[in-house]
Design an enzyme around this catalytic site. Sequence first.
Site, PDB file in Angstrom:
ATOM      1  CG  HIS A 314      -0.574   0.055   2.515  1.00 41.49           C
ATOM      2  ND1 HIS A 314      -0.265   1.237   3.148  1.00 41.49           N
ATOM      3  CD2 HIS A 314      -0.377  -0.918   3.435  1.00 41.49           C
ATOM      4  CE1 HIS A 314       0.087   0.979   4.395  1.00 41.49           C
ATOM      5  NE2 HIS A 314       0.044  -0.314   4.597  1.00 41.49           N
ATOM      6  CG  ASP A 326       2.303   0.347   7.943  1.00 37.98           C
ATOM      7  OD1 ASP A 326       1.956  -0.117   6.848  1.00 37.98           O
ATOM      8  OD2 ASP A 326       1.534   0.422   8.908  1.00 37.98           O
ATOM      9  CD  GLU A 360      -3.666  -1.495   5.159  1.00 32.78           C
ATOM     10  OE1 GLU A 360      -3.964  -2.465   5.848  1.00 32.78           O
ATOM     11  OE2 GLU A 360      -3.052  -0.511   5.632  1.00 32.78           O
ATOM     12  CD  GLU A 361      -1.796   1.883   7.650  1.00 28.25           C
ATOM     13  OE1 GLU A 361      -2.598   1.350   8.424  1.00 28.25           O
ATOM     14  OE2 GLU A 361      -0.600   1.556   7.578  1.00 28.25           O
ATOM     15  CG  ASP A 388       0.927  -3.706   5.081  1.00 31.46           C
ATOM     16  OD1 ASP A 388       1.770  -2.925   5.550  1.00 31.46           O
ATOM     17  OD2 ASP A 388      -0.299  -3.566   5.249  1.00 31.46           O
ATOM     18  CG  HIS A 457       0.127   2.309  12.726  1.00 31.78           C
ATOM     19  ND1 HIS A 457      -1.108   1.735  12.900  1.00 31.78           N
ATOM     20  CD2 HIS A 457       0.526   1.928  11.485  1.00 31.78           C
ATOM     21  CE1 HIS A 457      -1.426   1.028  11.839  1.00 31.78           C
ATOM     22  NE2 HIS A 457      -0.442   1.123  10.952  1.00 31.78           N
TER      23      HIS A 457
HETATM   24 ZN   LIG Z   1       0.471  -1.317   6.440  1.00 33.57          ZN
END
Ligand SMILES: [Zn+2]
Length: 503
Positions: A314, A326, A360-361, A388, A457
Site C-alpha cells: 500500500h 508501513d 489501506e490504513e 505489508d 504507526h
Molecule cells: Zn500497512
Amino acid sequence: VKTPLPVTFASFALLLTGGCGGSTPAAAPPPPAELPAPPAPSASAAPAAPVAAAPADAELAALLHAGLASTTALDVTRSLSDHVGARIVGSAGFDRAVRWATGTMNELRLSNVHTEPVTVQRWERGAESAEMVEPSPQRLEITTLGGSPATPASGLTAEVVEVSSIEALEKLPDEAVKGRIVFFDKPMQRTRDQYGYAHGADVRFQGPAAAAKKGARGVLVRSITSSPERYAHTGAMRTKFKPGSPYEHVKLVPAGAIAVPDAEMLHRLLAEHAKVKVKMLLTPRSPGVAHTFNVVGEIPGSSDPQSVVLLGAHLDSWDLGTGAQDDGAGCGIVLAAASLLLQNHVVPARTVRVVLFAGEENGDFGAIEYARAHAAEAPHIVAAVEADEGAGRVFEVRALGEHGATFSALTDALAPLHIEAKADPSKGGSDINELRPLGVPSVDLTQDVERYFDVHHTKNDVMDQIDPEQLAQVATAYALTTDVLARAGATLGRAPAPEAKKP
Ligand SMILES: [Zn+2]
C-alpha cells in the site's frame, strides 16, 4: 550499517516538484533515467551467511545472488520515505506519492504504468493533547485514532474506567461506563509473526464503538505495541458498520491511543483505587471524499500474458512518521522484486503486475475498488502476494490453495534464504484479501515482526529503523516467489470459498 546510496532515483525530486498539482498524476511518464548495470551473478556477490545452498535452477540461482547484493529495495524505500514522506490518503502527501509511484515504475522500466481511480474518505488529524487532572496533573502522550470524531473545542474531561478487553467492558453495567472515558489497557504480546498484533489490536479497532454503545464519552487505548518506549501509536478505529451490526446506530466518541508508560501509570493509580480524571483535546476533521488512484505497473507475460501474478503493497501511510516501514518497505520490496526480474533478463511466461494500493490504513479503499473493478479478470489472477509487514527478514512461506508441485518448487527456491515451508494456509493481507472471495489464491512470505511493532504507526516509523540486509533478503524472496509463480503451468489452484464475514 548503512549502505552507500548509489546514483539512482535521482530524478524523483525533480518529478515531485514538477508542475502537476492536485490529485492528477503525471499523464505522460518522464523518460526513464539510466539504470545501474545488473549486478553480476557471481558467487562472491552473495553474502555467505544468509544462503544455505544455491538452487539447482540457474535462473533462480542468478536471482538469488543478484537480489542479496542489490540495494534496489532500500533505494526505493528511501526515495519514498525521504522525497514523499507522510502520505495519508486524500492528502497532498498522497498526491505526491502517486506521482512518485508512476515515475518510479517508469524509471524501473515496468510496462503499462498507469493509475486506476479510487474514491476515498478523508480524515485529517488536528491538535491532540491529553492530561491527567486527578489525582495529580500529568501530561499524557496521546495520538488520535484514525476515523475518530473531535472532542469539544474546550476539551473533554471525565473520570476514567479501565478495562482489559472488549469482553470485560461488555460485562460492566452501563452505569459504570456512562459519561466516562473508557481506558482499554490490553498489553500486546511480542511475537515473531503477527500473532501478537492480531490478538492485541481489537481494542483499538472495535473498542471505541463498543465503549460508545455503552454510553462512554471518550476512549483511551493503551498503544498497540510490544515496545515500552513513550510513543503513541495511531491506527484506524472502526467507523463503518454493516446493517444488523450491534454498532450500526452507535454515535462514535473521540478516541486516542496513549503511550505504554502513560497507560501503566493510569493502571497503577487505578489499582490503588484512586479516582483518575483525564482531559483530552482532539480536533480531527473528516472533510468528505477525495478522488485518487491505485498505481499499477507490469512486466508483460511472454507466452501467457493474460495470466497474472499480482504483487501488492500500500502506497499510503499514517501521517506521524514517514511510513518508511508501513508500507514504504512493502512498496520497495514489490518494486525491487519486479526490477530484479528485469535486471536479470528473466522473461516470465505470465504477466507480473505490481499494484500499489490507495488508502489501506483508513479503510482499504484501494483494495475494495480494485477487487470490484477487476472481478471479471479474477479467474486469470493465478496468485497474489502482499508485502505489508515492515522490513524484517522472511522466515516462513505459506500458501492458500494446493500444496502440490508448485508449492514444492516455491519451497525449494526459498530454502537457501532459510525460509521454512508451513502447511497452514496463507492469511493473505488486507489489500489482496479483497480478491480472495473471487478465488484468487495467496502466498504469505511471513516476515519477522518482533521489532516492527515497536515503531508501527508512530512518528518513529522512519528510514533509520530499517536493516538493509534484511530488506534485501525480503526483496529476494519476493523475486524468487514471483519467478516460480509466473512460470507456465505453475498453479496453487483456487482459493476456497471464504467463511461468512462478521456483520
Ligand atoms: Zn500497512
